[in-house]
Design an enzyme around this catalytic site. Structure first.
Site, PDB file in Angstrom:
ATOM      1  N   GLY A  72       7.003  -1.366   3.432  1.00  0.00           N
ATOM      2  CA  GLY A  72       5.713  -0.710   3.329  1.00  0.00           C
ATOM      3  C   GLY A  72       4.621  -1.520   3.979  1.00  0.00           C
ATOM      4  O   GLY A  72       4.840  -2.607   4.524  1.00  0.00           O
ATOM      5  N   MET A  93      -2.997  -6.284   2.382  1.00  0.00           N
ATOM      6  CA  MET A  93      -2.944  -7.631   2.933  1.00  0.00           C
ATOM      7  C   MET A  93      -2.075  -7.719   4.177  1.00  0.00           C
ATOM      8  O   MET A  93      -2.304  -8.559   5.037  1.00  0.00           O
ATOM      9  CB  MET A  93      -2.408  -8.595   1.869  1.00  0.00           C
ATOM     10  N   VAL A 149       5.163  -5.478   4.772  1.00  0.00           N
ATOM     11  CA  VAL A 149       6.205  -6.009   3.906  1.00  0.00           C
ATOM     12  C   VAL A 149       7.559  -5.580   4.460  1.00  0.00           C
ATOM     13  O   VAL A 149       7.795  -4.392   4.695  1.00  0.00           O
ATOM     14  CB  VAL A 149       6.047  -5.524   2.451  1.00  0.00           C
ATOM     15  N   ASP A 153      -4.446  -8.158 -11.427  1.00  0.00           N
ATOM     16  CA  ASP A 153      -4.174  -6.815 -10.935  1.00  0.00           C
ATOM     17  C   ASP A 153      -2.873  -6.281 -11.541  1.00  0.00           C
ATOM     18  O   ASP A 153      -2.035  -5.714 -10.858  1.00  0.00           O
ATOM     19  CB  ASP A 153      -4.081  -6.811  -9.408  1.00  0.00           C
TER      20      ASP A 153
END
Length: 638
Positions: A22, A26, A29, A138
Site C-alpha cells: 500500500g 509517510m 510499503v 495513533d
C-alpha cells in the site's frame, strides 16, 4: 497485495521485494523477504519528506526507539537506513488482518470474551511501548492486527517525525494529524501526551471491537464536533455488553490520572484459548495460504539482489537462532519493573460489577446503534475482493437470487415482533453501496446504505454503511458487517457477529399497505359527558413505501395548571411514524413529533406495528408498541 510495477525497486537493503502492500501518508510499503527467509514489511519515505532535514533527524530518533520496542505485541524493527536518499525501515510482517477489516468488513462486532482478550493483548503491547519511553498516539482499529497468538500494534511513534514539520500537529491545509474518532481529550486540546492518552484510545478501540462503531460517533457532522464530544461528552456505550462496560468506561475517563495503566489492564483481563472466533481463525488460515502462494510466485523473478537498488546492503548479523546473514534478530527479553497497583483495584472492581450484570441475564447487543450521528455519509469506496469481483461481472456482482427485499425478526415473534431488520439489495459492483437496510429496535428506527464487500452464488457480505434516516434524530450509527447466506429462493440466513436470524423474501414498491388499513381512525374518548369533545385521539393511515411516514397520530386534550385544574385552551400534539416492513404485522418506527407541536407533547415511543381485526362486525385498527402491553384500538372515523 499488488504486484511490483516498473518504477519499484526489486530490493531495498538486504530485503528482496515481493509486492506492494500500500501507500500511506509517510511513504510506500512493500512486502519483502530477508536473506534468511523472514517476511517483512518495508516502508520507504516519500521524497518530499526525505528532503526535509528535520524530518530525517526525527525519523532516525524514532527508528532507534522502535528498535528497543519490537517484540511484545508489536512488529519488531528488523533493519533501516535513515541516511539514504530514500530513508526506509523494515518491520516484521504480521500475517493477519486489521481489526478494522475484521469488524467493519468481514465478521462484525466481536464477542465479549474476544474483546476482553483483545484488551489484555493490547494492554501488554502498550505497556511494552510505554516502558520504552514511547507514546503511540495513533492507536486505532486499522493499526491493530489480529493473529492467532494475539493482537499486534503497528505504526507507533513515526507520526512524531511528521509533527515536527507540520506546524505542531496540523498539516499545511489545517487538517488534524491523527484519527479524530480515536483521539484522547489531551490530543484534542493539544496538550502534552503521556501513556494515559494511549489508554483512552484503547478504550475507544475496544468499544469499536464490541459494537462496530466509535463511542463518540463519526465525523459526519464535522471533525470539530466529533472532537468536542471526545473532550466533553460521555461515551455512548449503549450496545456494549455489560461484561465490558466497566473496563471501557474506566479507560475513557476524561481525567488521565483516573485511567488504569496498560499494565493493570493486561494483568486484570483473562485470555481464552483460542481467543478469536472460529470464523476469524479460518480467515487467518486463508490469508496465510494466499501469502505463501504470493511468495512462491515471485521465486526466481526478483533478480539482481541488493545491488539493483543502488544501496549498500546492511551488515550481516546473526542473533538468537536467526539464519546466517539474516538481519532479523530475535528480541531480547526485558525485565519487568514493579508496577503500581492502586488503580488496578478500581479496574478489578469495575470488571467484577460488569460480570455480575452480565450474569443477571443482560443480552449481547450486536447492532451498532446509539451515540451521535445520523447524517448521511460515506464515499462508497471499498476494497472488497470475493469470488465474484467487479471486474468479473462488470454489470454488477450481486447474484440475481439475492436481489430484492428481505425481512427478519431479531427479537420477538412473527405475531409480536420486538426488533426487526429489512435489507433491500440492488445490483452493483463490489465496493459500492448496493444494500438499503431498515432497522427498528431499542427505541429507534435506523435506515442506511451498506457497501458490498463480496458476493457469490450462496453468500453476500456487506461491510461499511452510512446512515440516511434516524428517528429520533442523531441516535443511529451505521450498521456493522452483515452476511446473507441463501437457503432457498424465499429464505436466507442473516448474521452480524454472534447474532443470527432467518430472513424471508419481502415485497417492494410504493403502495405497501392494504386498502382496508387506509383512512382516519378514532379512539373512544377517555371521558364521557360534555367534556368528551375536548379530547381527541385519532390516527390517519396513508399509503407509502418503506421509509415513508404512513401513520399520523393526533392527540388533543385540555391544558391544566399546576394544581391539575383544566384551563380553557388545549394541548395539540401530532406525531408521524415511518413504515419499516412490508409483511404483516406492519412495523413502524418510533413516533416523531411534528414541527410546531406544543412543547408539552412528550411521548416515549419504542416503535410499533399495525394489525387489523374485526369485532362484532366492526373493523378495529390495533396499534401495538414493541413491548408487552395492550394495543391502542381505533374505530373508523370516516
Amino acid at each position: 497485495m499488488e504486484p511490483l510495477n516498473a518504477e519499484d525497486p526489486v530490493s531495498i537493503g538486504p530485503f528482496r521485494l515481493i509486492g506492494r502492500l500500500g501507500v500511506g501518508g509517510m511513504g510506500r510499503v512493500f512486502l519483502a523477504r530477508s536473506a534468511g527467509g523472514r517476511t517483512v514489511a518495508v516502508k520507504v519515505v516519500h521524497a518530499e519528506l526525505a528532503a526535509q532535514d528535520e524530518f530525517r533527524r526525527r525519523f532516525a530518533r524514532e527508528v532507534e526507539a522502535l528498535e528497543r520496542v519490537g517484540g511484545t505485541g508489536t512488529a519488531p524493527v528488523l533493519g533501516s537506513d535513515t541516511t539514504s536518499a530514500s530513508p526506509w525501515v523494515a518491520i516484521g510482517y504480521v500475517p493477519g488482518p486489521s481489526l478494522r477489516a475484521v469488524v467493519g468488513d468481514e465478521y462484525g462486532p466481536l464477542p465479549p470474551a474476544t474483546v476482553r482478550a483483545l484488551g489484555a493483548g493490547l494492554g501488554r503491547a502498550l505497556d511494552h511501548i510505554h516502558r520504552a519511553g514511547l507514546v503511540h498516539r495513533d492507536l486505532k482499529p486499522s493499526n491493530v492486527l489480529l493473529t492467532v497468538d494475539g493482537p499486534r500494534i503497528i505504526d507507533f511513534g513515526i507520526a512524531r517525525a511528521v509533527d515536527t514539520v507540520t506546524d505542531g500537529g496540523l498539516t499545511s491545509t489545517g487538517a488534524v494529524v491523527g484519527s479524530p474518532g480515536f483521539m484522547s481529550p489531551e490530543q484534542v486540546r493539544g496538550e502534552k501526551l503521556g501513556p494515559a492518552s494511549d489508554v483512552f484510545c484503547l478504550g475507544s478501540v475496544l468499544a469499536y471491537a464490541a459494537t462496530g462503531r466509535s463511542p463518540f460517533g463519526t465525523s459526519d457532522s464535522g471533525v470539530h464536533a466529533l472532537m468536542f464530544r471526545i473532550a466533553h461528552d460521555e461515551p455512548d456505550l449503549t450496545d456494549v455488553a455489560p461484561a465490558l462496560t466497566g473496563l471501557i468506561r474506566a479507560c475513557l475517563a476524561k481525567d488521565p490520572a483516573a485511567r488504569p495503566t496498560a499494565a493493570e489492564i493486561a494483568e486484570t483481563l483473562p485470555v481464552p484459548d483460542p481467543w478469536l472466533p472460529a470464523d476469524v481463525l479460518a480467515r487467518l488460515g486463508r490469508h496465510a495460504a494466499r501469502l505463501l502462494e504470493a511468495e512462491g510466485s515471485t521465486e526466481g523473478t526478483a533478480g539482481g539482489g541488493a545491488g539493483a537498488t543502488g544501496t549498500a546492503p546492511a551488515p550481516e548479523r546473526t542473533t538468537g537462532g536467526a539464519a546466517p546473514g539474516d538481519p532479523t534478530p530475535a528480541p531480547a527479553p526485558e525485565p519487568s519493573p514493579p508496577r503500581p497497583r492502586s488503580r488496578r483495584r478500581v479496574l478489578t472492581a469495575a470488571l467484577a460489577t460488569a460480570a455480575v450484570a452480565a450474569a443477571a441475564g443482560a443480552g449481547y447487543a450486536f447492532w451498532p446503534l446509539g451515540g451521535a450521528g445520523g447524517t448521511p455519509g460515506g464515499d462508497g469506496r471499498g476494497t472488497g475482493t470475493g469470488p465474484s469481483s467487479a471486474s468479473a461481472r462488470p454489470a454488477g456482482a450481486v447474484p440475481a437470487a439475492f436481489l430484492g427485499a428481505w425481512e427478519g425478526i431479531l427479537r420477538g415473534t412473527e405475531e409480536h415482533p420486538r426488533e426487526t431488520v429489512r435489507i433491500e439489495l440492488v445490483q452493483g459492483a463490489t465496493g459500492t453501496k448496493t444494500a438499503v437496510y431498515t432497522h427498528v429496535g431499542d427505541n429507534r428506527l435506523c435506515m442506511g446504505r451498506s457497501r458490498l464487500v463480496s458476493a457469490d452464488e450462496d453468500k453476500v457480505v456487506l461491510g461499511e454503511s452510512d446512515v440516511t434516516t434516524s428517528v429520533p434524530a442523531r441516535r443511529c450509527m451505521a450498521a456493522a458487517h452483515q452476511t446473507l447466506t441463501l437457503r432457498s429462493p424465499e429464505v436466507l440466513e442473516w448474521s452480524s457477529g454472534t447474532a443470527k436470524a432467518t430472513f424471508r423474501k419481502a415485497r417492494t414498491g410504493a403502495e405497501i399497505l392494504p386498502a382496508e388499513y387506509l383512512g382516519r381512525w378514532r379512539m373512544k374518548p377517555l371521558v364521557e359527558g360534555p367534556e368528551a369533545d375536548r379530547y381527541t385521539d385519532e390516527v390517519t393511515v396513508t399509503q407509502g413505501a418503506v421509509g415513508a411516514a404512513v401513520l399520523r397520530v393526533l392527540s388533543v386534550y385540555p391544558r391544566t395548571d399546576a394544581e391539575g385544574n383544566q384551563l380553557a385552551d388545549a394541548v395539540n400534539c401530532s406525531w408521524t411514524a415511518i413504515l419499516a416492513s412490508t409483511t404483516p404485522p406492519y412495523v413502524l418506527g418510533p413516533m416523531d413529533l411534528e414541527p410546531g407541536a406544543d412543547r408539552e407533547c412528550v411521548r416515549d415511543d419504542p416503535g410499533g406495528y399495525l394489525t387489523l381485526t374485526t369485532y362484532k362486525g366492526r373493523e378495529i385498527l390495533q396499534v401495538y408498541p414493541m413491548y408487552d402491553t395492550e394495543p391502542g384500538e381505533y374505530h373508523r372515523a370516516d
